[in-house]
Design a protein around this motif. Structure first.
Motif, short mmCIF file in Angstrom:
data_model
loop_
_atom_site.label_atom_id
_atom_site.label_comp_id
_atom_site.label_asym_id
_atom_site.label_seq_id
_atom_site.Cartn_x
_atom_site.Cartn_y
_atom_site.Cartn_z
N UNK A 97 0.76 -1.11 -0.19
CA UNK A 97 0.03 -0.25 0.12
C UNK A 97 0.86 1.20 -0.14
N UNK A 98 0.42 2.15 -0.75
CA UNK A 98 1.30 3.40 -0.84
C UNK A 98 0.36 4.61 -0.68
N UNK A 99 0.68 5.67 -0.03
CA UNK A 99 -0.27 6.62 0.23
C UNK A 99 0.36 8.17 0.31
N UNK A 100 -0.45 9.08 -0.31
CA UNK A 100 -0.05 10.61 -0.18
C UNK A 100 -1.17 11.25 0.59
N UNK A 101 -0.85 11.94 1.47
CA UNK A 101 -1.78 12.76 2.38
C UNK A 101 -1.19 14.24 2.50
N UNK A 102 -2.29 14.89 2.15
CA UNK A 102 -2.02 16.45 2.16
C UNK A 102 -2.95 17.26 2.75
N UNK A 103 -2.54 18.38 3.56
CA UNK A 103 -3.62 19.42 4.06
C UNK A 103 -3.01 20.69 3.51
N UNK A 104 -3.57 21.36 2.58
CA UNK A 104 -3.40 22.34 1.81
C UNK A 104 -3.96 23.65 2.17
N UNK A 105 -3.21 24.72 1.87
CA UNK A 105 -3.88 26.20 1.27
C UNK A 105 -4.32 26.67 2.95
N UNK A 106 -3.62 26.55 3.81
CA UNK A 106 -3.81 26.79 5.24
C UNK A 106 -4.79 26.10 5.90
N UNK A 107 -4.96 24.77 5.56
CA UNK A 107 -5.76 23.74 6.08
C UNK A 107 -7.09 24.03 5.77
N UNK A 108 -7.47 24.55 4.34
CA UNK A 108 -8.65 24.45 3.70
C UNK A 108 -8.84 23.29 3.00
N UNK A 109 -7.89 22.70 2.33
CA UNK A 109 -8.15 21.52 1.64
C UNK A 109 -7.45 20.21 2.11
N UNK A 110 -8.14 19.14 2.14
CA UNK A 110 -7.33 17.71 2.53
C UNK A 110 -7.61 16.85 1.31
N UNK A 111 -6.19 16.56 0.84
CA UNK A 111 -6.44 15.82 -0.32
C UNK A 111 -5.47 14.49 0.00
N UNK A 112 -6.08 13.43 -0.52
CA UNK A 112 -5.19 12.10 0.03
C UNK A 112 -5.39 11.15 -1.37
N UNK A 113 -4.31 10.27 -1.62
CA UNK A 113 -4.44 9.15 -2.60
C UNK A 113 -3.98 8.18 -1.93
N UNK A 114 -4.40 6.93 -2.23
CA UNK A 114 -3.94 5.47 -1.80
C UNK A 114 -4.13 4.64 -2.89
N UNK A 115 -2.96 4.13 -3.19
CA UNK A 115 -2.61 2.66 -4.05
C UNK A 115 -2.49 1.40 -3.29
#
Length: 816
Positions: A578-596
């Motif tokens: 399992x691989x993952x990318x987790x991000x909290x962007x733009x001063x905590x306005x956007x949470x964007x995650x991807x998992x393979x």
């Protein structure tokens, strides 16, 4: 609209929405940077704390694919059952079944079909740290929850045993530091259901707190409408040869007319800052008027039921066709009702003790649980208006303790070690009535019984585990661990009574005994890198294990050439990446995650009703591969306080890699049957490359919630969520008649709060598209299917576990 078109519409709208949101975020970020000195930042995505690794961590920092719901989200969406949680979680499905294990719980297309009581679920349910692998747990309502976590993929190290496909972890609310309470009343219009709930919580002293929660509900109506008519069921006495007519009356028109009572008492003691003791006691009572109320013949070769040729097989009207026992049969059958009524009656209670002790550099936690449940039912077990009936009584009890220690030294390396112990016992009794048999010389209660079954399994598990945690740098973390499992199961199965006219089909008093021992090492390793404080990436290798056993609810058939082997099944194993990318962007306005992910499941445990030999077969599929990509976003702009938008888009391929499995009843040569003849003398088909059960390739969600002040001490909130599923097969054995078309469901809610939230009125709508779909299937419809392995076979009817129709609940809450 076709499946591809629907997918194109919803997936396209998800992508478009994401693009628009990103553009809006960029604009909002620019405005904020220009005016940061003048205005305070508002809003932002909620930081959800999870305990997936048995320590509190932000959901964005944990290197695990997990969906989580906070207490506010649970309350807002009325997530009061495992089924409701699944309906809000992409790639998690729960099909409610009547017999066997009581449920088919699947994650990413991997799960345990329901017809065998001896198979524990591949998706484990954890309640307050205590493991339950029993499908009947879905009969328990869950309310007053603090947190829900859904972990996807194999989970061996942190959640006990038997979690090869995933975990649903539920944490109930603890006592509060100040006195507070809640009274909530609701009415759901479709089922004519009244719900009343109360919670009181607070401190009794500086070190002792208490919380009591209770919920009761009653339906005067139901979700499904029974339209069956009375039919004649004659029986012929084996002793005298006399035939006696009986009338089988329809079950009530509205089903399930459920009654439910749930209560939980929590005591929390903190005598020092180092020691915390938490004790939770629960009771659950659930009763309805038909254990198979959601069973529907939805796929038939001719378009009409085999056993009721004038009844159309349909998947869109929430209608069932079932009849009571004839009165004399109900009176004479163990667990039957004197008036022949059908029912399901579930009772459970449990006690969970949690102890936490903190030393200077070591935290010790221990969870001890004792639970017991009883389930009994009377069933119209052809699931149509045909003369097949059964009754059942089962009990399950479990004692477990899991103790672990976690170090917190200043150096880069720390350890987690612990062990699980569990002792279980299952008792199973079933009586089956069919074929119009009668025996006036039978033992008491067996006059109309065709055959009875009795089985027990006693199990014991010892499972130590350990993990090394290495902070290579402030940004780079490496963990590696392993769980060892030693499990024994001592089981037997016997059919103590068989009507003399059926002894060639069912073998009386022949005992299948199994004294089984299973051992396994399940390692895992994860590397996580914090690119920035708000961006994390990780890669993990995971394994998991589920022991084998004996199918307590099987059938000892005289037509099978290897009847003993029909009951036994081997362990199920999982391994992969399992691989993952987790991000909290733009001063905590956007949470964007991807998992393979890509996981291989070896010896996947499946159960099948083999109509030609009249036997339940618990078998192991050679292997299955589940692989895919999951994406999710959550957007909460500073510029619009109270607004949250969210969505997911997921691709999953779950297929058998190599599996010579049984032909479904009526499968023809042209449809791939037979291949070689397998154990038990039944024909096989090659299912390699075919999809597993309930495994849509595409799923997606899109929704949001907005709350704002509309007056002095008055708030208004509104939310909506759409969920898309691609098409799939409900059957685990490739029967195209079990095809479920793609669908979209839509949930919505609105609420008004008064006096600073003291009073609240809400309307909650679920499945507002009123779409009926099926989250699993009984293997093949009893009494259906013929000519298996020939050129002119007639496929068995497909009986599916239907979902709940459109519901709308009006709810009033008073907080004090």
């Amino acid at each position: 609209m076709s499946s591809r078109s629907i997918c194109r519409v919803l997936c396209g709208s998800t992508a478009l929405s994401t693009a628009l949101l990103l553009a809006g975020v960029a604009h909002a970020q620019g405005v904020e940077n220009a005016t940061a000195a003048e205005t305070a930042v508002q809003g932002g995505v909620e930081d959800i704390v999870v305990t997936a690794r048995k320590r509190e961590e932000s959901i964005q920092n944990i290197p695990v694919a997990v969906s989580a719901f906070s207490q506010a989200q649970i309350d807002r969406a009325d997530l009061t059952s495992v089924e409701k949680i699944a309906a809000s979680t992409p790639q998690l499905t729960v099909g409610r079944a009547s017999n066997g294990s009581g449920a088919q719980i699947s994650m990413r297309g991997i799960g345990s079909n329901s017809t065998s009581l001896g198979i524990e679920q591949s998706v484990a349910v954890i309640v307050d740290g205590a493991y339950s692998g029993q499908g009947r747990v879905i009969n328990e309502g869950f309310f007053d929850l603090a947190r829900v976590e859904v972990l996807k993929g194999p989970q061996a190290l942190f959640f006990g045993k038997n979690a090869t496909a995933g975990v649903v972890s539920l944490t109930t609310a603890d006592p509060t530091d100040e006195f507070e309470g809640r009274v909530r009343a609701g009415y759901e219009f479709k089922a004519e259901q009244a719900v009343l709930e109360g919670v009181i919580s607070g401190p009794l002293s500086d070190t002792f707190g208490v919380r009591f929660a209770i919920r009761g509900s009653k339906m005067w109506g139901g979700y499904y409408r029974n339209v069956s008519e009375a039919f004649d069921y004659p029986t012929t006495d084996f002793v005298t040869g006399v035939t006696t007519p009986h009338e089988a009356l329809p079950t009530p028109n509205n089903q399930p007319r459920e009654k439910e009572l749930l209560a939980r008492l929590t005591l929390k003691w903190e005598p020092t800052s180092r020691l915390t003791v938490n004790v939770k006691g629960t009771i659950n009572y659930n009763r309805n008027n038909n254990n198979s109320w959601n069973y529907v013949a939805f796929g038939c070769q001719s378009g009409f039921s085999t056993v009721n040729p004038t009844t159309e097989c349909r998947d869109d009207n929430f209608v069932s066709h079932m009849n009571k026992f004839p009165v004399a049969l109900g009176e004479e059958t163990p667990f039957g009702k004197d008036d022949g009524s059908l029912y399901n009656y579930y009772r459970a209670w449990g006690l969970t003790g949690q102890v936490g002790y903190e030393l200077d550099n070591i935290t010790i936690t221990s969870v001890t649980n004792y639970s017991r449940n009883k389930n009994s039912w009377a069933c119209s077990c052809a699931y149509q208006a045909a003369g097949v009936y059964a009754t059942e009584g089962t009990t399950w009890r479990s004692f477990s303790n899991e103790t672990r220690a976690l170090t917190s030294f200043d150096g880069p390396v720390n350890l987690m070690i612990g062990a699980l112990y569990q002792k279980t016992k299952r008792v199973f009794d079933q009586n089956v009535v069919f074929a119009g048999v009668e025996n006036s010389a039978a033992p008491a209660g067996m006059r109309y019984v065709a055959y009875s079954k009795n089985s027990e399994t006693e199990g014991e598990t010892i499972s130590p585990f350990a993990q090394v945690i290495w902070d290579v740098t402030d940004a780079l973390n490496f963990t590696a661990g392993v769980r060892y499992t030693h499990e024994t199961k001592d089981s037997y199965f016997v059919q103590p009574y068989v009507n003399p006219s059926l002894t060639g089909l069912f073998v009386p008093n022949a005992t299948v005994a199994a004294d089984q021992t299973f051992t396994n090492w399940s390692p895992e390793a994860t590397i996580a890198y914090k690119v920035t404080p708000d961006i994390n990436v990780y890669a993990a290798y995971k394994t998991a294990y589920k022991s084998g056993g004996l199918s307590n609810s099987g059938i000892y058939s005289g037509l099978s050439t290897t009847p003993d082997e029909d009951f036994l099944f081997d362990p199920e194993k999982a391994k992969g990446f399992e691989v993952g990318f987790k991000s909290t962007l733009f001063d905590r306005q956007l949470r964007f995650n991807v998992t393979g992910y890509r996981f291989k499941f070896s010896n996947l445990q499946v159960d099948f009703f083999n109509a030609p030999t009249f036997a339940y077969l618990t078998i192991n599929a050679g292997a299955a591969i589940s692989k895919g990509i999951e994406t999710e976003f959550e957007y909460a702009p500073h510029g619009v306080e109270g607004l949250t938008l969210r969505g997911t888009l997921n691709y999953n391929s779950s297929k058998y890699r190599n599996f010579l499995g049984p032909c479904f009843a009526g499968q023809t040569i042209a449809q791939g049957c037979p291949s070689p003849t397998g154990p038990g003398g039944f024909p096989l088909q090659d299912l390699s490359g075919k999809s597993t059960s309930v495994a849509p390739k595409w799923t997606a969600t899109l929704g949001g919630y907005y709350e704002t002040d509309i007056g002095a001490d008055t708030t208004f909130g509104i939310g909506a969520d759409a969920r898309y599923s691609g098409s799939y097969l409900a059957s685990a054995f490739g029967n195209e008649l079990s095809h479920v078309d793609s669908y979209i469901t839509f949930d919505a809610s609105a609420k008004v709060g008064f006096q600073g939230g003291r009073w609240e009125l809400a309307v909650l709508g679920k499945n507002l598209t009123n779409r009926q779909y099926f989250l699993g299937a009984h293997a093949d419809g009893p009494l259906t299917g013929s000519g298996t392995g020939t050129a002119a076979g007639i496929s068995a009817d497909q009986i599916g576990f239907g979902t709940i129709p459109r519901t709308v609940m009006l709810q009033a809450t008073f907080n004090y």
